[in-house]
Design an enzyme around this catalytic site. Structure first.
Site: not given
Ligand code: PMP
Length: 413
Positions: A130, A207, A210, A233, A371
Protein backbone atom coordinates in the site's frame (compact mmCIF):
# COMPACT_ATOMS: atom_id res chain seq x y z
CA UNK A 1 -6.17 -20.05 7.45
CA UNK A 2 -6.47 -23.76 6.99
CA UNK A 3 -5.06 -24.96 10.33
CA UNK A 4 -7.91 -23.14 12.10
CA UNK A 5 -10.66 -25.17 10.45
CA UNK A 6 -13.86 -25.58 12.47
CA UNK A 7 -16.68 -25.43 9.92
CA UNK A 8 -19.59 -26.51 12.09
CA UNK A 9 -20.01 -23.68 14.52
CA UNK A 10 -19.87 -20.44 12.57
CA UNK A 11 -23.24 -18.87 11.79
CA UNK A 12 -22.82 -15.83 9.52
CA UNK A 13 -26.56 -15.08 9.46
CA UNK A 14 -26.64 -14.77 13.24
CA UNK A 15 -23.50 -12.61 13.27
CA UNK A 16 -24.99 -10.30 10.62
CA UNK A 17 -27.70 -9.32 13.08
CA UNK A 18 -25.00 -7.70 15.25
CA UNK A 19 -24.26 -5.17 12.47
CA UNK A 20 -27.22 -2.79 12.17
CA UNK A 21 -25.88 -1.01 9.07
CA UNK A 22 -26.17 -4.16 6.98
CA UNK A 23 -29.93 -4.12 7.32
CA UNK A 24 -30.79 -1.41 4.77
CA UNK A 25 -31.65 -0.86 1.14
CA UNK A 26 -29.35 0.97 -1.25
CA UNK A 27 -30.77 2.17 -4.55
CA UNK A 28 -33.87 0.06 -3.97
CA UNK A 29 -31.98 -3.17 -3.25
CA UNK A 30 -30.90 -4.82 -0.01
CA UNK A 31 -27.32 -3.74 0.67
CA UNK A 32 -24.54 -6.20 -0.14
CA UNK A 33 -21.42 -4.80 1.48
CA UNK A 34 -18.29 -6.14 -0.19
CA UNK A 35 -15.88 -3.32 0.62
CA UNK A 36 -14.48 -4.72 3.83
CA UNK A 37 -10.85 -4.22 2.84
CA UNK A 38 -11.56 -0.46 2.77
CA UNK A 39 -13.31 -0.48 6.11
CA UNK A 40 -15.31 -3.01 8.09
CA UNK A 41 -18.72 -2.33 9.60
CA UNK A 42 -19.17 -1.91 13.34
CA UNK A 43 -21.12 -4.26 15.58
CA UNK A 44 -23.73 -2.80 17.90
CA UNK A 45 -21.44 -3.53 20.87
CA UNK A 46 -18.85 -1.07 19.52
CA UNK A 47 -21.40 1.63 18.75
CA UNK A 48 -22.95 1.18 22.20
CA UNK A 49 -19.57 1.35 23.97
CA UNK A 50 -18.94 4.74 22.34
CA UNK A 51 -22.44 6.00 23.21
CA UNK A 52 -22.01 4.78 26.81
CA UNK A 53 -18.69 6.53 27.10
CA UNK A 54 -20.07 9.85 25.92
CA UNK A 55 -23.25 9.50 27.97
CA UNK A 56 -21.56 8.54 31.22
CA UNK A 57 -17.77 8.81 31.35
CA UNK A 58 -16.57 11.52 28.96
CA UNK A 59 -13.51 13.19 30.44
CA UNK A 60 -9.84 13.65 29.68
CA UNK A 61 -7.56 10.74 30.55
CA UNK A 62 -4.52 10.56 32.85
CA UNK A 63 -5.48 13.78 34.64
CA UNK A 64 -7.37 11.95 37.39
CA UNK A 65 -8.76 14.82 39.45
CA UNK A 66 -12.29 13.38 39.59
CA UNK A 67 -14.44 10.30 39.14
CA UNK A 68 -15.18 10.75 35.43
CA UNK A 69 -11.50 11.17 34.62
CA UNK A 70 -10.73 8.01 36.60
CA UNK A 71 -13.41 6.03 34.78
CA UNK A 72 -12.31 7.31 31.37
CA UNK A 73 -8.68 6.46 32.15
CA UNK A 74 -9.59 3.00 33.39
CA UNK A 75 -11.53 2.21 30.22
CA UNK A 76 -8.86 3.74 28.00
CA UNK A 77 -5.98 1.83 29.59
CA UNK A 78 -8.15 -1.28 29.85
CA UNK A 79 -8.52 -1.21 26.07
CA UNK A 80 -4.74 -1.09 25.71
CA UNK A 81 -4.46 -4.28 27.75
CA UNK A 82 -7.19 -5.91 25.62
CA UNK A 83 -5.36 -5.03 22.42
CA UNK A 84 -2.03 -6.22 23.84
CA UNK A 85 -3.61 -9.58 24.68
CA UNK A 86 -5.33 -9.69 21.30
CA UNK A 87 -2.01 -9.56 19.41
CA UNK A 88 -0.08 -11.35 22.17
CA UNK A 89 2.20 -8.39 22.89
CA UNK A 90 4.32 -9.09 25.97
CA UNK A 91 3.26 -5.84 27.66
CA UNK A 92 0.57 -3.19 27.20
CA UNK A 93 3.26 -0.46 27.11
CA UNK A 94 4.31 -1.84 23.73
CA UNK A 95 0.92 -0.87 22.27
CA UNK A 96 1.05 2.72 21.03
CA UNK A 97 -2.15 4.44 19.89
CA UNK A 98 -1.86 6.12 16.51
CA UNK A 99 -4.35 7.57 14.04
CA UNK A 100 -4.08 4.41 11.92
CA UNK A 101 -1.74 2.15 10.01
CA UNK A 102 -0.51 5.13 8.03
CA UNK A 103 0.53 7.06 11.12
CA UNK A 104 2.12 3.99 12.68
CA UNK A 105 4.42 3.59 9.68
CA UNK A 106 5.16 7.32 9.58
CA UNK A 107 6.01 7.20 13.27
CA UNK A 108 8.57 4.44 12.76
CA UNK A 109 9.98 6.04 9.61
CA UNK A 110 10.36 9.43 11.32
CA UNK A 111 11.48 8.34 14.74
CA UNK A 112 13.51 5.20 14.13
CA UNK A 113 14.48 6.23 10.59
CA UNK A 114 15.69 9.70 11.45
CA UNK A 115 17.86 8.47 14.31
CA UNK A 116 19.20 5.30 12.67
CA UNK A 117 19.45 5.62 8.89
CA UNK A 118 22.50 6.95 7.09
CA UNK A 119 23.62 7.46 3.51
CA UNK A 120 23.88 4.20 1.60
CA UNK A 121 21.44 2.29 3.82
CA UNK A 122 18.75 0.28 2.09
CA UNK A 123 15.08 -0.23 2.92
CA UNK A 124 13.27 -3.06 1.17
CA UNK A 125 9.52 -3.03 0.64
CA UNK A 126 7.48 -5.56 -1.31
CA UNK A 127 6.28 -4.30 -4.68
CA UNK A 128 2.67 -4.98 -3.65
CA UNK A 129 2.68 -2.57 -0.69
CA UNK A 130 0.00 0.00 0.00
CA UNK A 131 1.27 3.54 -0.64
CA UNK A 132 1.38 4.08 3.12
CA UNK A 133 4.11 1.44 3.37
CA UNK A 134 6.14 3.00 0.54
CA UNK A 135 5.94 6.78 0.74
CA UNK A 136 6.99 7.29 4.41
CA UNK A 137 10.13 5.27 3.63
CA UNK A 138 10.78 7.32 0.52
CA UNK A 139 10.50 10.55 2.51
CA UNK A 140 12.98 9.49 5.19
CA UNK A 141 15.28 7.79 2.67
CA UNK A 142 15.52 10.98 0.67
CA UNK A 143 16.38 12.95 3.77
CA UNK A 144 19.07 10.46 4.77
CA UNK A 145 20.52 9.48 1.40
CA UNK A 146 19.20 5.94 1.82
CA UNK A 147 17.33 3.96 -0.84
CA UNK A 148 13.93 2.27 -0.99
CA UNK A 149 13.92 -0.82 -3.17
CA UNK A 150 10.99 -3.00 -4.26
CA UNK A 151 11.09 -6.73 -3.57
CA UNK A 152 9.75 -8.36 -6.74
CA UNK A 153 6.32 -9.96 -6.87
CA UNK A 154 5.64 -13.00 -9.08
CA UNK A 155 2.93 -13.22 -11.74
CA UNK A 156 0.47 -14.82 -9.32
CA UNK A 157 0.86 -11.95 -6.85
CA UNK A 158 3.10 -13.75 -4.37
CA UNK A 159 6.35 -12.33 -3.10
CA UNK A 160 9.50 -13.62 -4.86
CA UNK A 161 11.40 -15.01 -1.87
CA UNK A 162 14.42 -16.03 -3.97
CA UNK A 163 14.75 -12.51 -5.31
CA UNK A 164 14.30 -11.20 -1.77
CA UNK A 165 17.07 -13.47 -0.49
CA UNK A 166 19.36 -12.22 -3.26
CA UNK A 167 18.68 -8.58 -2.35
CA UNK A 168 19.54 -8.94 1.32
CA UNK A 169 22.91 -7.70 2.56
CA UNK A 170 24.21 -5.89 5.62
CA UNK A 171 23.27 -2.49 4.14
CA UNK A 172 19.58 -3.43 4.40
CA UNK A 173 18.41 -1.79 7.63
CA UNK A 174 14.69 -2.43 7.46
CA UNK A 175 12.24 -4.59 5.54
CA UNK A 176 8.60 -3.43 5.36
CA UNK A 177 6.00 -5.91 4.21
CA UNK A 178 2.23 -6.24 4.28
CA UNK A 179 0.82 -9.28 6.07
CA UNK A 180 -1.99 -9.36 3.49
CA UNK A 181 -2.13 -7.33 0.27
CA UNK A 182 -5.20 -5.11 0.13
CA UNK A 183 -5.05 -5.03 -3.67
CA UNK A 184 -4.58 -8.76 -4.34
CA UNK A 185 -5.49 -10.61 -1.16
CA UNK A 186 -2.11 -12.39 -1.04
CA UNK A 187 -1.11 -13.62 2.41
CA UNK A 188 2.62 -12.98 2.59
CA UNK A 189 4.95 -15.42 4.37
CA UNK A 190 5.84 -12.76 6.89
CA UNK A 191 7.44 -15.16 9.33
CA UNK A 192 10.00 -16.02 6.62
CA UNK A 193 10.37 -12.35 5.70
CA UNK A 194 11.12 -11.44 9.33
CA UNK A 195 13.57 -14.32 9.77
CA UNK A 196 15.43 -13.47 6.55
CA UNK A 197 15.57 -9.76 7.46
CA UNK A 198 16.95 -10.57 10.90
CA UNK A 199 19.60 -12.84 9.40
CA UNK A 200 21.31 -9.78 7.86
CA UNK A 201 20.71 -7.59 10.92
CA UNK A 202 17.73 -5.69 9.45
CA UNK A 203 14.52 -4.86 11.28
CA UNK A 204 11.13 -5.98 9.99
CA UNK A 205 7.93 -3.93 10.04
CA UNK A 206 4.73 -5.78 9.20
CA UNK A 207 1.68 -3.90 7.97
CA UNK A 208 -1.18 -5.90 9.43
CA UNK A 209 -4.02 -3.63 8.25
CA UNK A 210 -5.58 -6.43 6.20
CA UNK A 211 -4.72 -9.33 8.50
CA UNK A 212 -5.98 -8.54 12.01
CA UNK A 213 -9.63 -8.61 10.94
CA UNK A 214 -9.31 -12.17 9.63
CA UNK A 215 -7.36 -14.27 12.11
CA UNK A 216 -5.53 -14.13 15.42
CA UNK A 217 -2.17 -12.44 14.96
CA UNK A 218 0.65 -13.27 17.38
CA UNK A 219 3.39 -10.65 17.23
CA UNK A 220 5.73 -12.73 19.38
CA UNK A 221 5.39 -15.78 17.14
CA UNK A 222 6.06 -13.58 14.11
CA UNK A 223 9.06 -12.07 15.92
CA UNK A 224 8.50 -8.84 13.97
CA UNK A 225 10.06 -5.65 15.29
CA UNK A 226 7.03 -3.51 14.49
CA UNK A 227 3.44 -4.42 13.64
CA UNK A 228 0.89 -1.79 12.61
CA UNK A 229 -2.85 -1.84 11.98
CA UNK A 230 -5.99 0.31 11.91
CA UNK A 231 -8.99 0.05 14.21
CA UNK A 232 -11.47 0.73 11.42
CA UNK A 233 -10.55 -2.46 9.53
CA UNK A 234 -10.97 -4.36 12.79
CA UNK A 235 -14.64 -3.50 13.36
CA UNK A 236 -13.66 -0.50 15.50
CA UNK A 237 -13.90 3.25 14.90
CA UNK A 238 -12.01 5.28 12.29
CA UNK A 239 -9.12 7.62 13.11
CA UNK A 240 -7.34 5.16 15.41
CA UNK A 241 -4.63 2.57 15.00
CA UNK A 242 -2.00 0.59 16.80
CA UNK A 243 1.77 0.46 16.59
CA UNK A 244 3.28 -2.53 18.36
CA UNK A 245 7.04 -2.53 18.75
CA UNK A 246 9.71 -4.47 20.55
CA UNK A 247 10.33 -2.76 23.85
CA UNK A 248 14.07 -2.14 23.45
CA UNK A 249 13.50 -0.49 20.07
CA UNK A 250 10.62 1.70 21.25
CA UNK A 251 12.57 2.68 24.36
CA UNK A 252 15.53 3.80 22.28
CA UNK A 253 13.48 5.74 19.73
CA UNK A 254 13.07 9.52 20.11
CA UNK A 255 9.55 11.02 20.38
CA UNK A 256 7.57 11.43 17.18
CA UNK A 257 5.59 14.52 18.15
CA UNK A 258 5.97 16.93 21.05
CA UNK A 259 3.22 18.18 23.33
CA UNK A 260 1.29 17.32 26.45
CA UNK A 261 1.20 13.74 27.78
CA UNK A 262 4.51 12.73 26.17
CA UNK A 263 6.71 14.62 28.62
CA UNK A 264 8.00 13.89 32.09
CA UNK A 265 8.96 17.48 32.83
CA UNK A 266 9.29 20.59 30.70
CA UNK A 267 11.62 23.48 31.26
CA UNK A 268 13.47 25.91 29.04
CA UNK A 269 16.66 24.39 30.33
CA UNK A 270 15.64 21.03 28.89
CA UNK A 271 12.64 18.73 28.65
CA UNK A 272 12.53 15.07 29.62
CA UNK A 273 10.19 12.57 28.07
CA UNK A 274 7.58 10.24 29.47
CA UNK A 275 7.88 6.47 29.42
CA UNK A 276 6.30 4.09 26.96
CA UNK A 277 3.68 4.20 25.63
CA UNK A 278 3.02 7.88 26.46
CA UNK A 279 6.30 9.07 24.93
CA UNK A 280 4.64 8.53 21.53
CA UNK A 281 1.17 9.81 22.43
CA UNK A 282 1.35 13.60 22.43
CA UNK A 283 -1.92 15.42 23.01
CA UNK A 284 -5.40 14.28 24.00
CA UNK A 285 -5.96 10.91 22.35
CA UNK A 286 -9.07 9.51 20.66
CA UNK A 287 -10.48 8.25 23.95
CA UNK A 288 -13.88 7.20 22.63
CA UNK A 289 -12.19 5.50 19.67
CA UNK A 290 -9.87 3.52 21.92
CA UNK A 291 -12.82 2.40 24.06
CA UNK A 292 -14.68 1.43 20.88
CA UNK A 293 -11.70 -0.61 19.71
CA UNK A 294 -11.59 -2.33 23.08
CA UNK A 295 -15.24 -3.30 22.56
CA UNK A 296 -14.41 -4.56 19.04
CA UNK A 297 -11.68 -6.78 20.46
CA UNK A 298 -14.09 -8.11 23.11
CA UNK A 299 -16.61 -8.80 20.39
CA UNK A 300 -14.10 -10.70 18.26
CA UNK A 301 -12.84 -12.69 21.20
CA UNK A 302 -16.37 -13.72 22.07
CA UNK A 303 -16.91 -15.23 18.63
CA UNK A 304 -15.61 -18.34 16.93
CA UNK A 305 -12.80 -16.66 15.04
CA UNK A 306 -11.42 -19.88 13.65
CA UNK A 307 -14.87 -20.71 12.29
CA UNK A 308 -15.13 -17.18 10.87
CA UNK A 309 -11.81 -17.63 9.04
CA UNK A 310 -13.03 -20.89 7.52
CA UNK A 311 -16.29 -19.23 6.49
CA UNK A 312 -14.36 -16.39 4.81
CA UNK A 313 -12.08 -18.83 3.02
CA UNK A 314 -15.11 -20.72 1.73
CA UNK A 315 -16.68 -17.47 0.50
CA UNK A 316 -13.53 -16.50 -1.36
CA UNK A 317 -13.22 -19.86 -3.06
CA UNK A 318 -16.93 -19.84 -3.96
CA UNK A 319 -16.55 -16.34 -5.47
CA UNK A 320 -13.41 -17.35 -7.36
CA UNK A 321 -15.07 -20.51 -8.70
CA UNK A 322 -17.98 -18.45 -9.95
CA UNK A 323 -15.59 -15.92 -11.49
CA UNK A 324 -13.70 -18.67 -13.30
CA UNK A 325 -16.97 -20.03 -14.64
CA UNK A 326 -17.96 -16.58 -15.94
CA UNK A 327 -16.53 -15.71 -19.35
CA UNK A 328 -14.78 -12.34 -19.51
CA UNK A 329 -13.72 -12.12 -15.86
CA UNK A 330 -10.01 -12.03 -15.09
CA UNK A 331 -8.92 -12.41 -11.47
CA UNK A 332 -5.91 -10.28 -10.57
CA UNK A 333 -3.91 -11.98 -7.81
CA UNK A 334 -4.00 -15.76 -7.86
CA UNK A 335 -1.49 -16.65 -5.15
CA UNK A 336 -1.99 -19.97 -3.35
CA UNK A 337 -2.27 -18.21 0.00
CA UNK A 338 -5.01 -15.60 -0.15
CA UNK A 339 -7.66 -14.20 2.10
CA UNK A 340 -10.97 -12.42 1.57
CA UNK A 341 -10.10 -10.26 -1.46
CA UNK A 342 -11.15 -10.93 -5.05
CA UNK A 343 -9.68 -8.29 -7.35
CA UNK A 344 -10.85 -8.65 -10.92
CA UNK A 345 -11.46 -7.11 -14.31
CA UNK A 346 -14.50 -7.44 -16.51
CA UNK A 347 -13.20 -7.66 -20.06
CA UNK A 348 -13.98 -4.56 -22.11
CA UNK A 349 -15.26 -2.55 -19.15
CA UNK A 350 -13.59 0.10 -17.03
CA UNK A 351 -13.55 -0.89 -13.32
CA UNK A 352 -15.15 2.43 -12.30
CA UNK A 353 -18.11 1.81 -14.63
CA UNK A 354 -18.53 -1.69 -13.23
CA UNK A 355 -18.47 -0.27 -9.69
CA UNK A 356 -21.16 2.29 -10.52
CA UNK A 357 -23.45 -0.30 -12.06
CA UNK A 358 -22.98 -2.62 -9.08
CA UNK A 359 -23.79 0.24 -6.70
CA UNK A 360 -27.01 0.90 -8.59
CA UNK A 361 -27.95 -2.66 -7.70
CA UNK A 362 -27.05 -2.25 -4.04
CA UNK A 363 -23.68 -4.02 -4.25
CA UNK A 364 -20.81 -2.04 -2.69
CA UNK A 365 -17.32 -2.82 -4.01
CA UNK A 366 -14.18 -0.74 -4.39
CA UNK A 367 -12.67 0.18 -7.74
CA UNK A 368 -9.38 1.80 -8.70
CA UNK A 369 -5.74 1.22 -7.87
CA UNK A 370 -6.38 0.52 -4.16
CA UNK A 371 -3.47 2.81 -3.19
CA UNK A 372 -1.11 0.25 -4.69
CA UNK A 373 -0.07 1.82 -7.99
CA UNK A 374 3.28 0.01 -8.34
CA UNK A 375 1.69 -3.47 -8.37
CA UNK A 376 -1.08 -2.31 -10.71
CA UNK A 377 1.62 -1.00 -13.02
CA UNK A 378 3.43 -4.34 -12.89
CA UNK A 379 0.22 -6.07 -14.01
CA UNK A 380 -0.17 -3.48 -16.78
CA UNK A 381 -3.51 -2.20 -15.49
CA UNK A 382 -4.70 1.03 -13.92
CA UNK A 383 -6.97 -0.64 -11.40
CA UNK A 384 -9.41 -3.42 -10.63
CA UNK A 385 -12.83 -4.06 -9.20
CA UNK A 386 -12.33 -5.42 -5.69
CA UNK A 387 -14.86 -7.45 -3.76
CA UNK A 388 -13.63 -8.00 -0.23
CA UNK A 389 -15.33 -10.23 2.30
CA UNK A 390 -15.83 -10.35 6.01
CA UNK A 391 -17.36 -12.99 8.25
CA UNK A 392 -20.80 -11.35 8.03
CA UNK A 393 -20.95 -11.90 4.27
CA UNK A 394 -22.79 -14.94 2.93
CA UNK A 395 -22.98 -17.06 -0.21
CA UNK A 396 -26.14 -15.11 -1.02
CA UNK A 397 -24.00 -11.94 -1.12
CA UNK A 398 -21.67 -13.61 -3.62
CA UNK A 399 -24.66 -14.68 -5.71
CA UNK A 400 -25.96 -11.09 -5.67
CA UNK A 401 -22.53 -9.88 -6.84
CA UNK A 402 -22.59 -12.19 -9.83
CA UNK A 403 -26.21 -11.38 -10.71
CA UNK A 404 -25.29 -7.71 -10.61
CA UNK A 405 -22.20 -8.34 -12.74
CA UNK A 406 -24.34 -10.12 -15.33
CA UNK A 407 -26.63 -7.11 -15.54
CA UNK A 408 -23.70 -4.68 -15.61
CA UNK A 409 -22.19 -6.61 -18.48
CA UNK A 410 -25.33 -6.10 -20.57
CA UNK A 411 -24.73 -2.34 -20.36
CA UNK A 412 -20.99 -2.34 -20.72
CA UNK A 413 -19.72 -5.07 -22.98
N1 PMP B 1 -1.93 -0.81 4.54
C1 PMP B 1 -2.86 -1.59 3.99
C2 PMP B 1 -2.49 -2.98 3.52
C3 PMP B 1 -4.16 -1.12 3.82
O1 PMP B 1 -5.08 -1.89 3.26
C4 PMP B 1 -4.48 0.18 4.25
C5 PMP B 1 -5.87 0.75 4.08
N2 PMP B 1 -6.40 0.55 2.81
C6 PMP B 1 -3.48 0.94 4.86
C7 PMP B 1 -2.23 0.42 4.98
C8 PMP B 1 -3.74 2.33 5.36
O2 PMP B 1 -4.61 2.27 6.44
P1 PMP B 1 -5.20 3.62 7.08
O3 PMP B 1 -5.76 4.40 5.94
O4 PMP B 1 -6.27 3.12 8.01
O5 PMP B 1 -4.09 4.32 7.77
Amino acid sequence: MSEQINPVTFDAERVRADFPILNQEVNGHPLVYLDNAATTQKPRAVIQAIVDYYEHDNSNVHRGAHALADRATEKFEGARVKVANFINAPQARQVIWTRGTTEGINLVASSWGRSNLKAGDRILVSAMEHHSNIVPWQLIAEEKGASVEPVPVLEDGSIDLDAFAAMLDERVRLVACGHVSNALGTINPVQDVVRMAHAVGALALIDGAQAVGHWAVDVQALDCDFYVFSSHKLFGPTGLGVLYGKESLLDAMPPYQGGGEMIESVSFAGTTFNQLPYKFEAGTPDIAGVIGLGAAVDYLQSMDRAGAAVHEAALLSYAEERAKATPGIRIVGTAQQKTSVMSFLLEGAHPNDVGLLLDQQGVAVRTGNHCAQPIMEQFGISGTVRASFSFYNTRADVDRLFEALDKARQFLV
